[in-house]
Scaffold this active site. Structure first.
Site, short mmCIF file in Angstrom:
data_model
loop_
_atom_site.label_atom_id
_atom_site.label_comp_id
_atom_site.label_asym_id
_atom_site.label_seq_id
_atom_site.Cartn_x
_atom_site.Cartn_y
_atom_site.Cartn_z
N CYS A 119 0.81 -1.23 0.00
CA CYS A 119 0.00 0.00 0.00
C CYS A 119 0.85 1.28 0.00
CB CYS A 119 -0.96 0.00 1.18
SG CYS A 119 -2.02 -1.45 1.20
N HIS A 252 -3.21 7.23 2.14
CA HIS A 252 -3.64 5.90 1.71
C HIS A 252 -5.03 5.66 2.28
CE1 HIS A 252 -4.00 1.76 0.93
NE2 HIS A 252 -3.74 1.35 2.16
N ASN A 282 -10.20 -0.15 0.08
CA ASN A 282 -8.74 -0.07 0.08
C ASN A 282 -8.22 -0.68 -1.22
OD1 ASN A 282 -6.00 -0.42 0.47
ND2 ASN A 282 -6.17 -1.17 2.56
O1 UT7 Z 1 -3.76 -1.17 3.42
C1 UT7 Z 1 -3.00 -1.77 4.42
C2 UT7 Z 1 -3.36 -1.25 5.68
N1 UT7 Z 1 -4.47 -1.98 6.26
C3 UT7 Z 1 -5.13 -1.37 7.19
O2 UT7 Z 1 -4.89 -0.22 7.43
C4 UT7 Z 1 -6.13 -2.13 8.04
C5 UT7 Z 1 -5.98 -1.69 9.46
N2 UT7 Z 1 -6.94 -2.27 10.36
C6 UT7 Z 1 -8.23 -1.95 10.35
O3 UT7 Z 1 -8.66 -1.16 9.55
C7 UT7 Z 1 -9.14 -2.53 11.40
O4 UT7 Z 1 -8.36 -3.20 12.39
C8 UT7 Z 1 -10.19 -3.53 10.85
C9 UT7 Z 1 -11.19 -2.75 10.01
C10 UT7 Z 1 -9.50 -4.57 9.96
C11 UT7 Z 1 -10.93 -4.23 11.97
O5 UT7 Z 1 -11.53 -3.26 12.83
P1 UT7 Z 1 -11.43 -3.43 14.40
O6 UT7 Z 1 -12.19 -2.31 14.98
O7 UT7 Z 1 -9.99 -3.56 14.74
O8 UT7 Z 1 -12.25 -4.76 14.64
P2 UT7 Z 1 -11.76 -6.08 15.37
O9 UT7 Z 1 -10.78 -6.80 14.52
O10 UT7 Z 1 -11.40 -5.77 16.77
O11 UT7 Z 1 -13.11 -6.92 15.38
C12 UT7 Z 1 -14.22 -6.53 16.21
C13 UT7 Z 1 -15.31 -7.53 16.05
C14 UT7 Z 1 -14.87 -8.97 16.22
O12 UT7 Z 1 -15.89 -9.67 16.90
P3 UT7 Z 1 -15.77 -9.99 18.47
O13 UT7 Z 1 -14.53 -10.79 18.61
O14 UT7 Z 1 -15.67 -8.63 19.13
O15 UT7 Z 1 -17.03 -10.72 18.74
C15 UT7 Z 1 -14.78 -9.49 14.80
O16 UT7 Z 1 -14.99 -10.88 14.71
O17 UT7 Z 1 -15.87 -7.44 14.74
C16 UT7 Z 1 -15.92 -8.74 14.14
N3 UT7 Z 1 -15.76 -8.61 12.70
C17 UT7 Z 1 -16.78 -8.43 11.86
N4 UT7 Z 1 -18.11 -8.36 12.06
C18 UT7 Z 1 -18.89 -8.16 10.98
C19 UT7 Z 1 -14.60 -8.57 12.00
N5 UT7 Z 1 -14.87 -8.39 10.68
C20 UT7 Z 1 -16.22 -8.30 10.59
C21 UT7 Z 1 -17.08 -8.09 9.50
N6 UT7 Z 1 -18.41 -8.03 9.74
N7 UT7 Z 1 -16.65 -7.94 8.22
#
Ligand code: UT7
Length: 325
Positions: A119, A252, A282
């Site tokens: 990225c 980005h 993204n």
């Molecule tokens: O381009 C390269 C750079 N990449 C990035 O910049 C990505 C950076 N990271 C992020 O943008 C975020 O960490 C994410 C968007 C990937 C995830 O967001 P988060 O707020 O960190 O969520 P999380 O991973 O803590 O997940 C929270 C909850 C989890 O459930 P529990 O364990 O709290 O019950 C996940 O299982 O959300 C759940 N979850 C979803 N629910 C519905 C994860 N993905 C999904 C989904 N739909 N697609």
């Protein structure tokens, strides 16, 4: 030799197939993968993304973006003497997407190669093109970010497959007597390979290992905000400018919350941040030139303004380019 390089045209291209969160969620539900528009919007700011049709490659998207940028710069393909494509999803293992794109543009002879910094690829590619222009090795470069991330997504993994999209953005960078690119700052730290990677490879006629994207989203998120602030400050210091001198931040487009975090650290209002993640998702190396072109074409970003372009991604890589448009 010219003391500077300057962007003289921007272009972009999105494949026609657009999927809203609701449409993607319905497709995923049919495969037993549960997600929702609400979750995606709240956690990422993404509302829609574009996916290329089967058989459409990064060079196909990139060549359309390149043609738009050439038109904006008032140049013909034959005027170009350097092509750099930033991509992590090239058409083939080799040759480079840049060589394939060069042929699709109907030209031959000029240097053409790919840059692989995920990225951060576009800020890496722009910095390399700037250096080659300043040393006199090139005078009119096409710098392109082009990706088909849909090909490397694991559609059974809801934590990653809702985040990415396909597309391409391009700029024409020309030798200039007036300042264009003012400073840049590039970094990598390979100890973080595992937090964002596609670990598979081709070996012995087979794909060895998993060829789909893996990401520890929270680890990437935490690193991203810190390094983006550092890169912004380092780039400004090299140019002798302050945060208040930036007219537009063109970051980005991974997650609106990362952009908000970076803007806050730089004490910039979100009104000065170009946001297209809502419509593009993204698109990795394509995201910055796509955002730049959208903002230039909508009239938001104007000639003469000072922009900070910032990328961060797998590697771990990060960097920034400060420029006068
Ligand atoms: O381009 C390269 C750079 N990449 C990035 O910049 C990505 C950076 N990271 C992020 O943008 C975020 O960490 C994410 C968007 C990937 C995830 O967001 P988060 O707020 O960190 O969520 P999380 O991973 O803590 O997940 C929270 C909850 C989890 O459930 P529990 O364990 O709290 O019950 C996940 O299982 O959300 C759940 N979850 C979803 N629910 C519905 C994860 N993905 C999904 C989904 N739909 N697609």
């Amino acid at each position: 030799m010219s003391p500077y390089s300057r962007i003289t045209g921007t272009g972009s291209y999105l494949p026609p197939r657009r999927l809203s969160n609701a449409e993607l969620a319905a497709e995923l539900a049919a495969q037993g993968v549960e997600t929702s528009d609400d979750w995606i919007v709240e956690r990422t700011g993404i509302r829609a993304r574009h996916f290329a049709e089967p058989g459409v490659c990064s060079s196909d998207l990139g060549v359309e973006a390149a043609k738009n940028a050439l038109q904006a710069a008032g140049l013909q393909p034959g005027d170009i003497d350097l092509i750099i494509v930033a991509t992590s999803t090239p058409d083939m293992v080799f040759p480079s997407a840049a060589c394939i794109l060069q042929h699709k543009l109907g030209i031959a002879g000029c240097a053409a190669f790919d840059v692989q910094a995920v990225c951060s690829g576009f800020v890496y590619a722009l910095t390399i093109a700037d250096a080659l222009i300043k040393t006199g090795s090139a005078s009119k470069a096409l710098v392109i970010g082009a990706e088909v991330f849909s090909r490397i997504l694991d559609f059974s993994d809801r934590t990653t497959c809702v985040l990415f999209g396909d597309g391409a953005g391009a700029v024409v960078l020309e030798a200039s007597q007036a300042p264009g690119i003012l400073a840049s700052d590039l970094h990598a730290d390979g100890k973080h390979v595992g937090i964002l990677c596609v670990p598979g490879t081709v070996s012995g006629g087979k794909v060895l290992g998993d060829p789909l994207l893996k990401m520890d989203g929270q680890a990437v998120f935490k690193l991203a905000v810190g390094v983006l602030e550092d890169a912004a400050r380092a780039t400004l210091a090299k140019a002798g400018l302050q945060e208040s001198d930036i007219d537009w931040l063109v970051p980005h487009q991974a997650n609106i919350r990362i952009m908000q975090g970076t803007a806050k650290k730089l004490k910039m209002s979100m009104d000065k941040v170009i946001v297209t993640v809502d419509q593009h998702g993204n698109t990795s190396a394509a995201s910055i030139p796509l955002a730049l072109d959208a903002a230039v074409r909508s009239g938001k970003i104007k000639k003469g303004e000072t922009l900070l372009l910032e990328g961060v991604g797998g590697g771990f890589t990060w960097g920034a380019v400060l420029l006068n448009l």
